[in-house]
Design a protein around this motif. Sequence first.
Motif, PDB file in Angstrom:
ATOM      1  N   GLU A 160       4.520  -6.612  -6.360  1.00  0.00           N
ATOM      2  CA  GLU A 160       3.714  -7.752  -5.947  1.00  0.00           C
ATOM      3  C   GLU A 160       3.074  -7.487  -4.593  1.00  0.00           C
ATOM      4  N   ASP A 161       1.770  -7.650  -4.504  1.00  0.00           N
ATOM      5  CA  ASP A 161       1.021  -7.474  -3.255  1.00  0.00           C
ATOM      6  C   ASP A 161       1.326  -6.148  -2.574  1.00  0.00           C
ATOM      7  N   GLY A 162       1.460  -5.087  -3.355  1.00  0.00           N
ATOM      8  CA  GLY A 162       1.663  -3.759  -2.803  1.00  0.00           C
ATOM      9  C   GLY A 162       3.088  -3.430  -2.409  1.00  0.00           C
ATOM     10  N   HIS A 163       4.042  -4.297  -2.753  1.00  0.00           N
ATOM     11  CA  HIS A 163       5.454  -4.070  -2.408  1.00  0.00           C
ATOM     12  C   HIS A 163       6.351  -4.345  -3.607  1.00  0.00           C
ATOM     13  N   LEU A 164       7.494  -3.703  -3.570  1.00  0.00           N
ATOM     14  CA  LEU A 164       8.507  -3.971  -4.575  1.00  0.00           C
ATOM     15  C   LEU A 164       9.153  -5.313  -4.256  1.00  0.00           C
ATOM     16  N   ARG A 165       9.243  -6.180  -5.261  1.00  0.00           N
ATOM     17  CA  ARG A 165       9.909  -7.480  -5.104  1.00  0.00           C
ATOM     18  C   ARG A 165      11.193  -7.438  -5.921  1.00  0.00           C
ATOM     19  N   VAL A 166      12.299  -7.803  -5.271  1.00  0.00           N
ATOM     20  CA  VAL A 166      13.624  -7.754  -5.883  1.00  0.00           C
ATOM     21  C   VAL A 166      14.191  -9.167  -5.909  1.00  0.00           C
TER      22      VAL A 166
END
Length: 177
Positions: A53-59
């Motif tokens: 999401e938005d260029g980052h990993l979301r955990v």
Amino acid sequence: MRPGELIASDRGARAARPDDLAQAWAVLEQVMDPEVPVVSVVDLGIVRGLDWEDGHLRVVVTPTYSGCPATEVIEHDIEVALAGAGFAAPQLERRLSPAWTTDWISEAGRQRLRAYGIAPPAGSTSKRSLLGERDEVCCPQCGSARTERLSEFGSTACKALYRCIECREPFDYFKCI
């Protein structure tokens, strides 16, 4: 902030690669629970999902219970492991609903608990106990079902203290919740 500078959350943002999610799951398989260091956060089922999401990993993380004292340590360990694997500024979301349940512990996690000397949750989180029915808790040392509960609470709030009548060894039982 000066024109052209990135805001902190944008640092390290990048497009997702095809193998990013598989690599992130593999990294998280190596992040151990600080209270039971033989099971990973994936084995425990507290990592509920991964997304880009938005260029980052979301955990998405669901703690074993909302007051678990290890929650911040676990989240920090997840962030450090993922950052060390090249996932800049992973975004963690703590999700309390649906509540975590021992039904989410993987079979591999249950086997690791048993090998470590902790009886894994017996049965499922059904409400049979409200009707006076008890799950059969087997000794992780000798396998006997002849066990007795000594205390509702063991080394942590999520475990109860039991003793095997056959081999006389005390052990923790990871309660069904």
